[in-house]
Scaffold this active site. Structure first.
Site, PDB file in Angstrom:
ATOM      1  N   SER A 116       0.831  -1.360   0.041  1.00 62.35           N
ATOM      2  CA  SER A 116       0.031   0.053   0.119  1.00 62.35           C
ATOM      3  C   SER A 116       0.989   1.258   0.070  1.00 62.35           C
ATOM      4  CB  SER A 116      -0.916   0.270   1.362  1.00 62.35           C
ATOM      5  OG  SER A 116      -1.394   1.241   1.396  1.00 62.35           O
ATOM      6  N   TYR A 140      -1.630   0.036  10.040  1.00 60.11           N
ATOM      7  CA  TYR A 140      -1.879  -0.678   8.977  1.00 60.11           C
ATOM      8  C   TYR A 140      -0.743  -0.562   8.020  1.00 60.11           C
ATOM      9  CZ  TYR A 140      -3.597  -1.077   4.086  1.00 60.11           C
ATOM     10  OH  TYR A 140      -3.599  -1.703   2.885  1.00 60.11           O
ATOM     11  N   LYS A 144       2.117  -3.512   6.540  1.00 59.08           N
ATOM     12  CA  LYS A 144       2.361  -3.770   5.055  1.00 59.08           C
ATOM     13  C   LYS A 144       3.877  -3.702   5.190  1.00 59.08           C
ATOM     14  CE  LYS A 144      -1.638  -4.519   3.718  1.00 59.08           C
ATOM     15  NZ  LYS A 144      -1.939  -5.794   2.843  1.00 59.08           N
TER      16      LYS A 144
END
Ligand code: UDP
Length: 336
Positions: A116, A140, A144
């Protein structure tokens, strides 16, 4: 040879599965259905379960000849990750450890990983290059990045070849309107604006108009979900052809502000869409725009649905056909 797609019932996963089957690939989907939709899987072998469950991975890898994994399965709500980092590290990081451990046991040495733009945090410049610094501003994005780095060491130590794809703002839907974007709760801009166009929301709340951008609202790089899907296929082919591991941005290289997106939605839908400016959403960088030259060069990737109008048109087509998303039950009106 088959491909295992984890999270294949989710938004980007299901469009990728559709694209792969159109390329005559044999696909096996593993999805917990916590956020994904069984209805989004059209004609594919399906296993309901978690990537953290070693026994279901044993079953899949024993029953099918799988040469590669495309790994989407993850929790992906930035706000939720700020409230519950334990959940995000457990599901995204620990789940991926189990998946990779099982892949190594079964000698599966190719993975396309769903990363991302959130790994960059507040970018030092735009457009963003893959070599620019990575400083995630939420758990988040951090999960990643942890996995990207973990995969790098798995390449060094076990020869696992990886292409990590850093998506910018995925949007749009299958041009034929069979599948589309359905999150509960919805937090993404385009579906929210289209829900307002459908009368399912009274208004769109704009999170801040005091950013240092041309109209004060945040600027994002929207990329069609089917263009993302084609990039996954090309990445897989590149790994199959024996190329080395890589990390690639996927975006269109053009930024549109929140106001411009609302205006495009008004134009495409022909509806009145009311907006109200409220305070900034924590953690939103002012501008995120990709430099995707590396993906274009390495993969031969050519986004075909690159205009904002086409992206909104395809999304609107699906929202009109499925105003309640995949659920047949009518949802109550959403407050804003
Ligand atoms: N946004 C907004 N109102 C909404 C949802 C999103 O103003 O109801 C803004 C958000 O602040 C961001 C942009 O739209 O600047 C894109 O947000 P989204 O959640 O779609 O994607 P993100 O860029 O966070 O991945």
């Amino acid at each position: 040879m088959a491909i295992l797609v984890t999270g294949g019932a989710g938004y980007i996963g299901s469009h990728t599965v559709l694209y792969l089957t159109q390329q005559n690939e044999k696909v096996i989907v593993l999805d917990s259905l916590q956020t994904g939709h069984k209805e989004a899987i059209l004609e594919t072998s399906f296993y309901k379960g978690s990537i953290a469950d070693g026994s279901i991975l044993d079953e899949i890898f024993s029953n099918h000849t799988i040469d590669a994994v495309i790994h989407f399965a993850a929790d992906s709500l930035v706000g939720e990750s700020m409230k519950d980092p334990l959940l995000y590290y457990e599901n995204n990081v620990m789940g991926t450890f189990t998946l990779i451990k099982k892949m190594m046991e079964f000698d599966i040495k190719k993975i396309v990983f769903s990363s991302s733009a959130a790994v960059y945090g507040n970018p030092e410049k735009v457009p963003i290059d893959e070599e620019d610094s990575t400083n995630p501003t939420n758990p988040y994005g951090e999960t990643k990045l942890v996995i990207e780095n973990f995969l790098k060491w798995c390449d060094t130590s076990y020869g696992l070849k990886t292409i990590s794809l850093r998506y910018f703002n995925a949007a749009g839907a299958d041009p034929e309107g069979r599948i589309g974007e359905d999150h509960t709760p919805e937090s993404h801009l385009i579906p929210i604006v289209l829900q307002a166009a459908l009368g399912k929301r009274e208004k769109v709340v704009i999170f801040g108009d005091d950013y240092n951008t041309h109209d004060g609202t945040c600027v994002r790089d929207f990329v069609h979900v089917l263009d993302l899907a084609s990039a996954h296929y090309l990445a897989l082919m590149r790994l199959r052809n024996g190329h080395p591991s890589s990390i690639l941005n996927l975006g269109n290289g053009t930024g549109f502000s929140v106001n411009q997106v609302v205006e495009a939605c008004r134009k495409i839908t022909g509806k009145n869409i009311f907006t109200e400016v409220m305070s900034r959403r924590p953690g939103d960088p002012a501008r995120l725009i990709a430099n995707s030259e590396k993906a274009i060069k390495e993969l031969g990737w050519k986004p075909v649905y690159s205009t904002l109008e086409t992206i909104v048109e395809h999304a609107w087509n699906w929202h009109r056909l499925f105003p309640n998303g995949f659920s047949p039950v009518k949802k109550n009106k959403i407050k804003h």
